[in-house]
Design an enzyme around this catalytic site. Structure first.
Site, PDB file in Angstrom:
ATOM      1  N   LYS A 118       0.820  -1.220   0.000  1.00  0.00           N
ATOM      2  CA  LYS A 118       0.000   0.000   0.000  1.00  0.00           C
ATOM      3  C   LYS A 118       0.848   1.261   0.000  1.00  0.00           C
ATOM      4  CE  LYS A 118      -4.279  -1.838   1.142  1.00  0.00           C
ATOM      5  NZ  LYS A 118      -5.557  -1.906   1.687  1.00  0.00           N
ATOM      6  N   LYS A 202      -4.765  -8.385  -6.508  1.00  0.00           N
ATOM      7  CA  LYS A 202      -6.077  -8.742  -5.963  1.00  0.00           C
ATOM      8  C   LYS A 202      -7.114  -7.679  -6.315  1.00  0.00           C
ATOM      9  CE  LYS A 202      -6.544  -6.866  -1.363  1.00  0.00           C
ATOM     10  NZ  LYS A 202      -7.625  -6.848  -0.443  1.00  0.00           N
ATOM     11  N   LYS A 205     -11.307  -2.519  -3.448  1.00  0.00           N
ATOM     12  CA  LYS A 205     -12.256  -1.400  -3.537  1.00  0.00           C
ATOM     13  C   LYS A 205     -11.602  -0.182  -4.143  1.00  0.00           C
ATOM     14  CE  LYS A 205     -13.850  -2.224   1.116  1.00  0.00           C
ATOM     15  NZ  LYS A 205     -12.563  -2.414   1.808  1.00  0.00           N
TER      16      LYS A 205
HETATM   17  N1  AQP Z   1      -9.900  -9.628  -3.518  1.00  0.00           N
HETATM   18  C1  AQP Z   1     -10.241 -10.211  -2.386  1.00  0.00           C
HETATM   19  N2  AQP Z   1     -10.442 -11.550  -2.340  1.00  0.00           N
HETATM   20  C2  AQP Z   1     -10.796 -12.166  -1.183  1.00  0.00           C
HETATM   21  N3  AQP Z   1     -10.991 -11.500  -0.024  1.00  0.00           N
HETATM   22  C3  AQP Z   1     -10.801 -10.174  -0.026  1.00  0.00           C
HETATM   23  N4  AQP Z   1     -10.912  -9.222   0.925  1.00  0.00           N
HETATM   24  C4  AQP Z   1     -10.635  -8.021   0.412  1.00  0.00           C
HETATM   25  N5  AQP Z   1     -10.338  -8.116  -0.903  1.00  0.00           N
HETATM   26  C5  AQP Z   1     -10.434  -9.451  -1.192  1.00  0.00           C
HETATM   27  C6  AQP Z   1     -11.277  -9.524   2.298  1.00  0.00           C
HETATM   28  O1  AQP Z   1     -12.303  -8.638   2.680  1.00  0.00           O
HETATM   29  C7  AQP Z   1     -12.151  -8.363   4.082  1.00  0.00           C
HETATM   30  C8  AQP Z   1     -12.231  -6.891   4.304  1.00  0.00           C
HETATM   31  O2  AQP Z   1     -11.145  -6.258   3.726  1.00  0.00           O
HETATM   32  P1  AQP Z   1     -10.912  -4.731   4.051  1.00  0.00           P
HETATM   33  O3  AQP Z   1     -11.887  -3.916   3.340  1.00  0.00           O
HETATM   34  O4  AQP Z   1     -10.877  -4.486   5.492  1.00  0.00           O
HETATM   35  O5  AQP Z   1      -9.450  -4.521   3.549  1.00  0.00           O
HETATM   36  P2  AQP Z   1      -8.719  -4.910   2.243  1.00  0.00           P
HETATM   37  O6  AQP Z   1      -8.328  -6.351   2.301  1.00  0.00           O
HETATM   38  O7  AQP Z   1      -7.609  -3.912   2.090  1.00  0.00           O
HETATM   39  O8  AQP Z   1      -9.829  -4.722   1.129  1.00  0.00           O
HETATM   40  P3  AQP Z   1      -9.769  -3.902  -0.188  1.00  0.00           P
HETATM   41  O9  AQP Z   1     -11.033  -4.179  -0.925  1.00  0.00           O
HETATM   42  O10 AQP Z   1      -8.495  -4.211  -0.905  1.00  0.00           O
HETATM   43  O11 AQP Z   1      -9.806  -2.405   0.322  1.00  0.00           O
HETATM   44  P4  AQP Z   1      -8.858  -1.189  -0.007  1.00  0.00           P
HETATM   45  O12 AQP Z   1      -8.741  -1.128  -1.514  1.00  0.00           O
HETATM   46  O13 AQP Z   1      -9.531   0.007   0.549  1.00  0.00           O
HETATM   47  O14 AQP Z   1      -7.564  -1.457   0.661  1.00  0.00           O
HETATM   48  C9  AQP Z   1     -10.846  -8.994   4.534  1.00  0.00           C
HETATM   49  O15 AQP Z   1     -11.133 -10.204   5.185  1.00  0.00           O
HETATM   50  C10 AQP Z   1     -10.122  -9.231   3.250  1.00  0.00           C
HETATM   51  O16 AQP Z   1      -9.241 -10.331   3.344  1.00  0.00           O
END
Ligand code: AQP
Length: 342
Positions: A118, A202, A205
């Site tokens: 990140k 991956k 969001k």
């Molecule tokens: N691509 C993914 N595949 C499987 N699981 C996923 N999770 C996130 N992306 C995937 C799971 O969703 C939960 C919540 O995640 P989060 O929103 O707290 O943080 P993150 O993993 O950083 O999610 P994002 O979507 O990638 O958010 P941003 O872009 O804002 O950083 C977790 O259990 C995560 O594993």
């Protein structure tokens, strides 16, 4: 002092850092709903304090927080069976988070791959919160003495760090077993849903292009368009799973189909092996619409009544605090922090 014995307790959460994706749904929310029906006490939070580790527009954040709550509820989280709240309304998370900042070691944090991803080349300019995030996540889990943490693959390292923090705290303060060693639960074919335009990243969001992800609120046409344009290779689907080893984009679409249809990736290959994308992609889009459309309609209905979402979150925050506060007070006593009282 030992940890209270209680039924296995599940804690997990999602950041309101943008619209929910299919990755969040399959990797997290759908599995949260499945665990609710089993022999666990389930506690889920909208992790707004984690969201602000990167800039969030204050005018949007409350709405985004309610939208994640609506996503949980619309997917089947039942507030009579699970505790659902937003992190900022349970201050014990941040209080224990500070204590864990003083337990975790800088060397441990330096090994966190999510921070490296990140922060990228910009690591001097990102917030201290982004760096310390895993200590707050440990507090999210341990403030409830939670034992099981369903997460996607990307969060595994943070759950392992939580175990290290619990172990060091218990050892340093001679508080044997006070904080339990929680288990990450990473199961099923979609624990790492990949970006539709690049199978090595991956689905997130906050990824740059909307075309690289399926949002839970996308309409049927948008879902069909995104899958149609999803990067693949010219080969048809293989006859066995082995044939997907070197084909990350193809493997991703098969895994998504498997998770949505609640079957194994082998079974999907059994059905579609030998078929081209012209057949598989429309079938995948149809399945995704069938599963997501009712959820997104229910999210919209819930979002029309934000006061009701707030009421449910308030109930959840009271129930969460009833568990968290005694554990925080015990922690303060173990650490030796004075709290003069009248
Ligand atoms: N691509 C993914 N595949 C499987 N699981 C996923 N999770 C996130 N992306 C995937 C799971 O969703 C939960 C919540 O995640 P989060 O929103 O707290 O943080 P993150 O993993 O950083 O999610 P994002 O979507 O990638 O958010 P941003 O872009 O804002 O950083 C977790 O259990 C995560 O594993």
């Amino acid at each position: 002092m030992t940890a209270a014995t209680h039924t296995p307790r599940v804690l997990s959460g999602i950041k309101p850092s943008g619209g929910l994706t299919l990755g969040n749904y399959l990797g997290a929310i759908k599995r949260f709903v499945d665990m609710q029906g089993q022999d666990y006490e389930t506690i889920y939070c909208v992790a707004d304090l984690h969201a602000i580790t990167v800039w969030q527009d204050p005018a949007e954040l409350k709405n985004a927080t309610r939208e994640v709550a609506a996503g949980f509820l619309a997917s089947g989280i039942d507030p009579t069976k699970s505790i659902l709240f937003n992190q900022a309304s349970v201050p014990q998370h941040a209080e224990l988070g500070w204590i864990f900042n003083c337990v975790a070691r800088v060397g441990w944090m330096n090994r966190m791959t999510q921070f490296k991803d990140k922060a990228g080349k910009n690591s001097e300019a990102v917030s201290l919160g982004l760096y310390a995030y895993p200590a707050l996540m440990a507090a999210d889990i341990l403030i409830y003495h939670a034992t099981h943490v369903p997460v996607g693959e990307d969060q595994k390292q943070h759950v392992e760090l939580t175990r290290d923090i619990a172990t060091k705290f218990n050892n340093d303060f001679k508080a044997e077993n006070f904080f339990p060693l929680c288990e990450p639960i990473i199961e099923g074919p979609a624990t790492r849903v990949m970006n539709l335009r690049d199978g090595s990243k991956k689905m997130s969001k906050s990824g740059e292009s909307d075309m690289e992800r399926i949002n839970m609120t996308d309409d049927a046409d948008t879902i069909a368009k995104k899958f149609k344009k999803a990067k693949t290779d010219p080969e048809p689907l293989p006859e066995s799973l082995d044939g997907l080893k070197e084909r990350p984009e193809a493997r991703n679409l098969v895994n998504i189909y498997a998770a949505l249809s609640e079957q194994s990736s082998e079974a999907v290959i059994g059905e579609f092996g030998g078929e081209g994308w012209g057949k598989f992609k429309p079938a995948l889009a149809e399945l995704a619409v069938e599963k997501l459309a009712p959820i997104s309609a229910e999210m919209k209905r819930l979002m029309d009544d934000p006061a009701e979402i707030d009421r449910l979150l308030l109930n959840g925050s009271e129930a969460a605090q009833a568990i968290a506060e005694p554990i925080l007070q015990q922690t303060y006593d173990i650490v030796g922090l004075l709290r003069p009282r009248r």
